[in-house]
Design an enzyme around this catalytic site. Structure first.
Site, PDB file in Angstrom:
ATOM      1  N   ILE A 125      62.496  60.080 -15.389  1.00 41.37           N
ATOM      2  CA  ILE A 125      63.082  59.684 -14.111  1.00 41.37           C
ATOM      3  C   ILE A 125      64.564  59.359 -14.230  1.00 41.37           C
ATOM      4  CG2 ILE A 125      62.520  57.234 -14.352  1.00 41.37           C
ATOM      5  CD1 ILE A 125      61.811  57.316 -11.312  1.00 41.37           C
ATOM      6  N   LYS A 126      65.009  58.912 -15.432  1.00 43.34           N
ATOM      7  CA  LYS A 126      66.431  58.584 -15.609  1.00 43.34           C
ATOM      8  C   LYS A 126      67.308  59.815 -15.498  1.00 43.34           C
ATOM      9  CE  LYS A 126      66.046  58.856 -20.648  1.00 43.34           C
ATOM     10  NZ  LYS A 126      66.128  58.129 -21.927  1.00 43.34           N
ATOM     11  N   GLY A 127      66.768  60.980 -15.831  1.00 41.79           N
ATOM     12  CA  GLY A 127      67.454  62.229 -15.592  1.00 41.79           C
ATOM     13  C   GLY A 127      68.662  62.503 -16.458  1.00 41.79           C
TER      14      GLY A 127
END
Length: 245
Positions: A125-127
């Site tokens: 999710i941090k990408g």
């Protein structure tokens, strides 16, 4: 103008900068060896602008010099993006409307590669580069298997999850291990799945050539700098197109 030359100090002067390491102890002889190598590579004149010892038996160099080679940009082969770049909202909407269920993505690093920075940049999710990874997309179910995943394990998990797409990252490789691993992986999926049930196969990493997808037996190759949004948009484009067909 399709014919160009490198630009250093002035337009078209052919000046380039090159860095490399030689197994020679640091010193004048090492710098002479570096200049000789650069000359043989077509740099003339070649100026060693930086040298640094790497331990006792190796030296790192930066060489600056002129080359006579020309580049024809019309002959350059690249893989252009042939699908629209979507926002996370548009990705979710497209999956919900066209697939009518969550899209399942299984990813990991195969072989001995223990470097998960690539796959994590796309999936977590941090990408990467200011974009959220695929875990952020509510209409995507992401299964990140992490590092050093065997090909049989990847195939089995993809089958168990009914994966729509399999993402494989290869970052740290030697002796073209990333190419060998990818061919092994694509062959295993083709042996284990019928053509109409096989998940989309996508590989990525800094040492891949994006033009080699068909040669490697995969559906897409992504190189360095690829963002989660690019991958998500491609997956939506291909998976939903297959469903529509």
């Amino acid at each position: 103008m399709s014919i160009v030359r490198p630009y250093g100090d002035t337009t078209g002067d052919g000046m380039v900068q090159l860095s490399f390491t030689l197994p020679v102890p640091h010193g004048k002889r090492a710098e002479g060896a570096a200049a000789q190598l650069a000359n043989k590579m077509g740099m003339d004149p070649a100026l060693v602008v930086h040298s640094k010892p790497m331990g006792t038996d190796f030296t790192f160099f930066v060489v600056y010099g002129r080359v006579q080679h020309l580049v024809d940009t019309d002959q350059v082969e690249v893989v252009e993006r042939d699908y629209p770049l979507l926002t996370p909202k548009e990705v979710n909407a497209a999956v919900k409307e066209r697939l009518r269920r969550r899209m399942v993505v299984v990813g990991g690093c195969i072989g001995t590669d223990a470097h998960t920075v690539g796959i994590d940049a796309i999936l977590n999710i941090k990408g990467f580069a200011g974009e959220k990874g695929l875990e952020y997309y509510r209409e995507l179910k992401v299964v990140n298997l992490g590092a050093q995943v065997s090909v049989p394990e990847l195939v089995e998990r993809a089958r168990a999850e009914s994966a729509d797409a399999v993402l494989v990252s290869q970052v740290v490789t030697q002796r073209d291990a990333h190419l060998l691993n990818t061919r092994e992986m694509s062959a295993a999926f083709r042996e284990s799945f019928a053509d109409d049930t096989r998940p989309l196969l996508v590989v990525g990493g800094p040492r891949f050539d994006e033009t080699m997808a068909s040669e490697l037996g995969v559906d897409r190759v992504f190189g360095r700098g690829t963002t989660p949004g690019e991958v998500a948009s491609f997956l939506v484009h291909r998976v939903t197109s297959a469903v529509a067909a």
